[in-house]
Motif scaffolding. Sequence first.
Motif, PDB file in Angstrom:
ATOM      1  N   HIS A  33       0.817  -1.263  -0.127  1.00 38.17           N
ATOM      2  CA  HIS A  33      -0.007   0.115  -0.052  1.00 38.17           C
ATOM      3  C   HIS A  33       0.928   1.360  -0.087  1.00 38.17           C
ATOM      4  O   HIS A  33       1.949   1.213   0.335  1.00 38.17           O
ATOM      5  CB  HIS A  33      -1.114   0.115   1.162  1.00 38.17           C
ATOM      6  CG  HIS A  33      -0.332   0.219   2.436  1.00 38.17           C
ATOM      7  ND1 HIS A  33       0.337  -0.926   3.322  1.00 38.17           N
ATOM      8  CD2 HIS A  33       0.152   1.201   3.219  1.00 38.17           C
ATOM      9  CE1 HIS A  33       0.869  -0.590   4.265  1.00 38.17           C
ATOM     10  NE2 HIS A  33       0.605   0.904   4.351  1.00 38.17           N
ATOM     11  N   MET A  34       0.367   2.388  -0.426  1.00 34.68           N
ATOM     12  CA  MET A  34       0.838   3.670  -0.234  1.00 34.68           C
ATOM     13  C   MET A  34      -0.109   4.593   0.374  1.00 34.68           C
ATOM     14  O   MET A  34      -1.510   4.318   0.194  1.00 34.68           O
ATOM     15  CB  MET A  34       1.651   4.095  -1.693  1.00 34.68           C
ATOM     16  CG  MET A  34       2.606   3.573  -2.077  1.00 34.68           C
ATOM     17  SD  MET A  34       3.379   4.238  -3.643  1.00 34.68           S
ATOM     18  CE  MET A  34       4.116   5.529  -3.193  1.00 34.68           C
ATOM     19  N   GLY A  35       0.251   5.693   0.992  1.00 37.11           N
ATOM     20  CA  GLY A  35      -0.630   6.735   1.445  1.00 37.11           C
ATOM     21  C   GLY A  35      -0.030   7.861   2.099  1.00 37.11           C
ATOM     22  O   GLY A  35       1.078   8.089   1.734  1.00 37.11           O
ATOM     23  N   TRP A  36      -0.816   8.537   2.837  1.00 36.57           N
ATOM     24  CA  TRP A  36      -0.275   9.908   3.179  1.00 36.57           C
ATOM     25  C   TRP A  36      -0.816  10.044   4.704  1.00 36.57           C
ATOM     26  O   TRP A  36      -1.941   9.530   5.119  1.00 36.57           O
ATOM     27  CB  TRP A  36      -0.996  11.128   2.496  1.00 36.57           C
ATOM     28  CG  TRP A  36      -0.755  11.108   1.042  1.00 36.57           C
ATOM     29  CD1 TRP A  36      -1.337  10.532  -0.048  1.00 36.57           C
ATOM     30  CD2 TRP A  36       0.470  11.802   0.668  1.00 36.57           C
ATOM     31  NE1 TRP A  36      -0.295  10.868  -1.005  1.00 36.57           N
ATOM     32  CE2 TRP A  36       0.494  11.575  -0.864  1.00 36.57           C
ATOM     33  CE3 TRP A  36       1.416  12.722   1.253  1.00 36.57           C
ATOM     34  CZ2 TRP A  36       1.545  12.262  -1.422  1.00 36.57           C
ATOM     35  CZ3 TRP A  36       2.346  13.374   0.404  1.00 36.57           C
ATOM     36  CH2 TRP A  36       2.472  13.282  -1.132  1.00 36.57           C
ATOM     37  N   TYR A  37       0.098  10.354   5.596  1.00 36.33           N
ATOM     38  CA  TYR A  37      -0.217  10.672   6.969  1.00 36.33           C
ATOM     39  C   TYR A  37       0.149  12.180   7.173  1.00 36.33           C
ATOM     40  O   TYR A  37       0.919  12.975   6.238  1.00 36.33           O
ATOM     41  CB  TYR A  37       0.798   9.944   7.932  1.00 36.33           C
ATOM     42  CG  TYR A  37       0.023   8.539   8.080  1.00 36.33           C
ATOM     43  CD1 TYR A  37       0.283   7.599   7.183  1.00 36.33           C
ATOM     44  CD2 TYR A  37      -0.138   8.237   9.572  1.00 36.33           C
ATOM     45  CE1 TYR A  37      -0.340   6.307   7.510  1.00 36.33           C
ATOM     46  CE2 TYR A  37      -0.778   6.938   9.653  1.00 36.33           C
ATOM     47  CZ  TYR A  37      -0.541   5.943   8.681  1.00 36.33           C
ATOM     48  OH  TYR A  37      -1.218   4.476   8.895  1.00 36.33           O
ATOM     49  N   ARG A  38      -0.320  12.896   8.193  1.00 34.32           N
ATOM     50  CA  ARG A  38       0.207  14.225   8.481  1.00 34.32           C
ATOM     51  C   ARG A  38       0.256  14.396  10.030  1.00 34.32           C
ATOM     52  O   ARG A  38      -0.442  13.616  10.812  1.00 34.32           O
ATOM     53  CB  ARG A  38      -1.008  15.221   8.208  1.00 34.32           C
ATOM     54  CG  ARG A  38      -2.263  15.016   8.584  1.00 34.32           C
ATOM     55  CD  ARG A  38      -3.359  15.988   8.133  1.00 34.32           C
ATOM     56  NE  ARG A  38      -4.608  15.803   8.894  1.00 34.32           N
ATOM     57  CZ  ARG A  38      -5.860  16.402   8.192  1.00 34.32           C
ATOM     58  NH1 ARG A  38      -5.790  17.010   7.070  1.00 34.32           N
ATOM     59  NH2 ARG A  38      -7.037  16.190   9.136  1.00 34.32           N
ATOM     60  N   GLN A  39       0.865  15.358  10.284  1.00 37.45           N
ATOM     61  CA  GLN A  39       1.251  15.805  11.694  1.00 37.45           C
ATOM     62  C   GLN A  39       1.291  17.342  11.817  1.00 37.45           C
ATOM     63  O   GLN A  39       2.150  18.010  11.218  1.00 37.45           O
ATOM     64  CB  GLN A  39       2.821  15.097  12.180  1.00 37.45           C
ATOM     65  CG  GLN A  39       2.970  15.296  13.721  1.00 37.45           C
ATOM     66  CD  GLN A  39       4.133  14.563  14.135  1.00 37.45           C
ATOM     67  OE1 GLN A  39       4.945  14.226  13.164  1.00 37.45           O
ATOM     68  NE2 GLN A  39       4.114  14.250  15.388  1.00 37.45           N
ATOM     69  N   ALA A  40       0.431  17.871  12.528  1.00 37.73           N
ATOM     70  CA  ALA A  40       0.200  19.089  12.982  1.00 37.73           C
ATOM     71  C   ALA A  40       1.034  19.336  14.386  1.00 37.73           C
ATOM     72  O   ALA A  40       1.312  18.620  15.047  1.00 37.73           O
ATOM     73  CB  ALA A  40      -1.388  19.482  13.356  1.00 37.73           C
ATOM     74  N   PRO A  41       1.654  20.663  14.339  1.00 35.07           N
ATOM     75  CA  PRO A  41       2.204  21.092  15.587  1.00 35.07           C
ATOM     76  C   PRO A  41       1.742  20.551  17.005  1.00 35.07           C
ATOM     77  O   PRO A  41       0.162  20.989  17.092  1.00 35.07           O
ATOM     78  CB  PRO A  41       2.382  22.805  15.490  1.00 35.07           C
ATOM     79  CG  PRO A  41       2.238  22.632  14.112  1.00 35.07           C
ATOM     80  CD  PRO A  41       1.103  21.782  13.739  1.00 35.07           C
ATOM     81  N   GLY A  42       2.472  19.959  17.806  1.00 31.14           N
ATOM     82  CA  GLY A  42       1.736  19.669  19.151  1.00 31.14           C
ATOM     83  C   GLY A  42       0.723  18.449  18.991  1.00 31.14           C
ATOM     84  O   GLY A  42       0.326  18.020  20.169  1.00 31.14           O
ATOM     85  N   LYS A  43       0.600  17.660  17.866  1.00 29.19           N
ATOM     86  CA  LYS A  43      -0.188  16.495  17.908  1.00 29.19           C
ATOM     87  C   LYS A  43       0.691  15.218  17.227  1.00 29.19           C
ATOM     88  O   LYS A  43       1.504  15.397  16.553  1.00 29.19           O
ATOM     89  CB  LYS A  43      -1.540  16.926  16.884  1.00 29.19           C
ATOM     90  CG  LYS A  43      -2.299  17.914  17.302  1.00 29.19           C
ATOM     91  CD  LYS A  43      -3.584  18.081  16.383  1.00 29.19           C
ATOM     92  CE  LYS A  43      -4.398  19.140  17.051  1.00 29.19           C
ATOM     93  NZ  LYS A  43      -5.873  19.295  16.204  1.00 29.19           N
ATOM     94  N   GLN A  44      -0.078  14.213  17.399  1.00 30.74           N
ATOM     95  CA  GLN A  44       0.400  12.984  16.942  1.00 30.74           C
ATOM     96  C   GLN A  44       0.157  12.694  15.339  1.00 30.74           C
ATOM     97  O   GLN A  44      -0.560  13.280  14.704  1.00 30.74           O
ATOM     98  CB  GLN A  44      -0.265  11.836  17.641  1.00 30.74           C
ATOM     99  CG  GLN A  44       0.315  11.801  19.066  1.00 30.74           C
ATOM    100  CD  GLN A  44      -0.137  10.281  19.660  1.00 30.74           C
ATOM    101  OE1 GLN A  44      -1.232   9.668  19.206  1.00 30.74           O
ATOM    102  NE2 GLN A  44       0.606   9.725  20.484  1.00 30.74           N
TER     103      GLN A  44
END
Length: 116
Positions: A33-44
């Motif tokens: 699989h391929m995909g995307w994650y994200r991380q905002a400041p101060g968050k997991q």
Amino acid sequence: QVQLVESGGGLVQPGGSLRLSCVASGNLFIISHMGWYRQAPGKQRELVATKTSSGSTNYADSVKGRFTIPKDNAKNTVYLQMNSLKPEDTAVYYCTLGTTLGYNYWGKGTQVTVSS
């Protein structure tokens, strides 16, 4: 080994659109699989969207109906088409690739900022 290079991040106004790209290189015969994650400041770091080699997709509830994850197998590229962007979509977006052997690879990330 697998290398992932993301591009396409930037600053966009609320309601706007962006398309992220992730080009994979290396041993690509064992992709699950391929995909995307994200991380905002101060968050997991959190899941945004993934797509399996068979084409099945999985989206976070927060992006359903706004984001899609097209994939171009000929170019070994996965995209994240982001529409109707909101300030809460601001984060560093990471491309990920999982193999059938259970390994996961990550890109270095690309910043997306949604602000007026």
